[in-house]
Design a protein around this motif. Sequence first.
Motif: not given
Length: 56
Positions: A37-39, A43-47
């Motif tokens: 999940p988005i936490r 961390g968004i770009p690497s996911e």
Amino acid sequence: MKTNRRNLAALYKYKQQVPLDGTAYFYNDTDYHKDHPIRSLNGIPSELEPHHQFIW
């Protein structure tokens, strides 16, 4: 959120409004991303998938 170019643009534009409590996901149609999940905004770009990382 099923991510495509339009959704990715919205995610980027409204990233300050994304809930970071684990209720939002990147790609709801795969088991891998359901476990991620988005936490964190950092961390968004690497996911993201590689072609979406490029757009981000």
